[in-house]
Design a protein around this motif. Structure first.
Motif, short mmCIF file in Angstrom:
data_model
loop_
_atom_site.label_atom_id
_atom_site.label_comp_id
_atom_site.label_asym_id
_atom_site.label_seq_id
_atom_site.Cartn_x
_atom_site.Cartn_y
_atom_site.Cartn_z
N LYS A 43 0.83 -1.27 -0.02
CA LYS A 43 0.05 -0.22 0.02
C LYS A 43 0.70 1.22 -0.12
O LYS A 43 0.40 2.32 -0.09
CB LYS A 43 -1.00 0.02 1.18
N ASN A 44 2.24 1.09 0.14
CA ASN A 44 3.20 2.25 -0.16
C ASN A 44 3.85 2.34 -1.11
O ASN A 44 4.54 1.51 -1.92
CB ASN A 44 4.24 1.57 0.84
N GLU A 45 3.19 3.48 -1.95
CA GLU A 45 3.53 3.86 -3.22
C GLU A 45 4.88 3.99 -3.52
O GLU A 45 5.36 3.26 -4.50
CB GLU A 45 3.01 4.99 -3.67
N LYS A 46 5.77 4.43 -2.75
CA LYS A 46 7.22 4.55 -2.90
C LYS A 46 7.92 3.07 -3.09
O LYS A 46 8.68 3.02 -3.92
CB LYS A 46 7.82 5.31 -1.85
N GLN A 47 7.48 2.32 -2.14
CA GLN A 47 8.06 0.72 -2.24
C GLN A 47 7.72 0.10 -3.46
O GLN A 47 8.48 -0.48 -4.07
CB GLN A 47 7.54 -0.04 -0.91
N VAL A 48 6.35 0.25 -3.65
CA VAL A 48 5.79 -0.55 -4.76
C VAL A 48 6.53 0.20 -6.20
O VAL A 48 6.96 -0.71 -7.03
CB VAL A 48 4.14 -0.29 -5.09
N ARG A 49 6.65 1.50 -6.32
CA ARG A 49 7.31 2.02 -7.58
C ARG A 49 8.70 1.40 -7.66
O ARG A 49 9.08 1.02 -8.79
CB ARG A 49 7.30 3.64 -7.20
N LYS A 50 9.48 1.51 -6.54
CA LYS A 50 10.75 0.93 -6.45
C LYS A 50 10.99 -0.47 -7.17
O LYS A 50 11.88 -0.74 -7.73
CB LYS A 50 11.56 1.09 -5.17
N ILE A 51 10.05 -1.29 -6.55
CA ILE A 51 10.04 -2.75 -6.85
C ILE A 51 9.71 -2.95 -8.26
O ILE A 51 10.29 -3.57 -9.19
CB ILE A 51 9.02 -3.56 -6.01
N VAL A 52 8.66 -2.28 -8.98
CA VAL A 52 8.21 -2.20 -10.35
C VAL A 52 9.64 -1.68 -11.17
O VAL A 52 9.95 -2.42 -12.17
CB VAL A 52 7.13 -1.22 -10.59
N GLN A 53 10.28 -0.59 -10.61
CA GLN A 53 11.62 -0.15 -11.31
C GLN A 53 12.55 -1.27 -11.40
O GLN A 53 13.12 -1.69 -12.50
CB GLN A 53 11.92 1.25 -10.86
N ARG A 54 12.92 -2.01 -10.53
CA ARG A 54 13.73 -2.87 -10.28
C ARG A 54 13.51 -4.30 -11.05
O ARG A 54 14.25 -4.70 -11.56
CB ARG A 54 14.08 -3.35 -8.87
N VAL A 55 12.23 -4.48 -11.18
CA VAL A 55 11.64 -5.70 -12.15
C VAL A 55 12.06 -5.14 -13.44
O VAL A 55 12.36 -6.26 -14.22
CB VAL A 55 10.37 -6.25 -11.52
N SER A 56 11.71 -4.01 -13.99
CA SER A 56 11.53 -3.51 -15.18
C SER A 56 13.18 -3.63 -15.73
O SER A 56 13.52 -4.19 -16.84
CB SER A 56 11.05 -2.29 -15.37
N LYS A 57 13.87 -3.29 -14.61
CA LYS A 57 15.43 -3.28 -14.95
C LYS A 57 16.13 -4.49 -14.91
O LYS A 57 16.86 -4.97 -15.99
CB LYS A 57 16.25 -2.47 -13.90
N LEU A 58 15.69 -5.40 -14.11
CA LEU A 58 16.14 -6.76 -14.31
C LEU A 58 15.89 -7.72 -15.39
O LEU A 58 16.46 -8.48 -16.03
CB LEU A 58 15.71 -7.66 -12.93
N ALA A 59 14.58 -7.35 -15.64
CA ALA A 59 14.04 -7.95 -16.90
C ALA A 59 14.42 -7.47 -18.30
O ALA A 59 14.31 -7.94 -19.15
CB ALA A 59 12.44 -8.10 -16.69
N ASN A 60 15.28 -6.39 -18.20
CA ASN A 60 15.68 -5.57 -19.18
C ASN A 60 14.41 -5.25 -20.15
O ASN A 60 14.64 -5.45 -21.44
CB ASN A 60 16.54 -6.38 -20.22
N LYS A 61 13.57 -4.73 -19.40
CA LYS A 61 12.15 -4.31 -20.12
C LYS A 61 12.06 -2.89 -19.79
O LYS A 61 11.10 -2.86 -18.66
CB LYS A 61 10.91 -5.26 -19.91
N PRO A 62 12.41 -1.93 -20.60
CA PRO A 62 11.91 -0.63 -20.02
C PRO A 62 10.46 -0.63 -20.02
O PRO A 62 10.16 -0.78 -21.23
CB PRO A 62 12.80 0.41 -21.13
#
Length: 82
Positions: free
Chosen positions: A33-52
């Motif tokens: 429910k914490n937007e900052k935490q969720v946004r950081k996770i989404v960004q990390r997954v995008s980076k790891l998956a190499n899917k901007p």
């Protein structure tokens, strides 16, 4: 990471297993429910998956996760990244 199994995964995917474990740990203890935490996770997954992803798509994914407000697995984020 010295485990041959993990080394094979790293070689095949090009993704560092340490980063995957760190992400899994972050997901396990995140407040969805914490937007900052969720946004950081989404960004990390995008980076790891190499899917901007665009800022609009990131916002949609974050909003969807926050609305559900519960735990999330990597496969769900992967599907969202398409």
């Amino acid at each position: 990471m010295q485990n041959p199994f993990f080394k094979q995964i790293e070689n095949k995917t090009g993704v560092n297993m340490e980063e995957i474990f760190a992400l899994a740990n972050a997901i396990q203890y995140a407040d969805f429910k914490n937007e900052k935490q969720v946004r950081k996770i989404v960004q990390r997954v995008s980076k790891l998956a190499n899917k901007p992803i665009s800022k609009d798509l990131e916002n949609q994914i974050v909003k969807s996760i926050i609305q559900e407000g519960q735990s999330l697995d990597l496969s769900k984020i992967q599907k969202m990244l398409g």
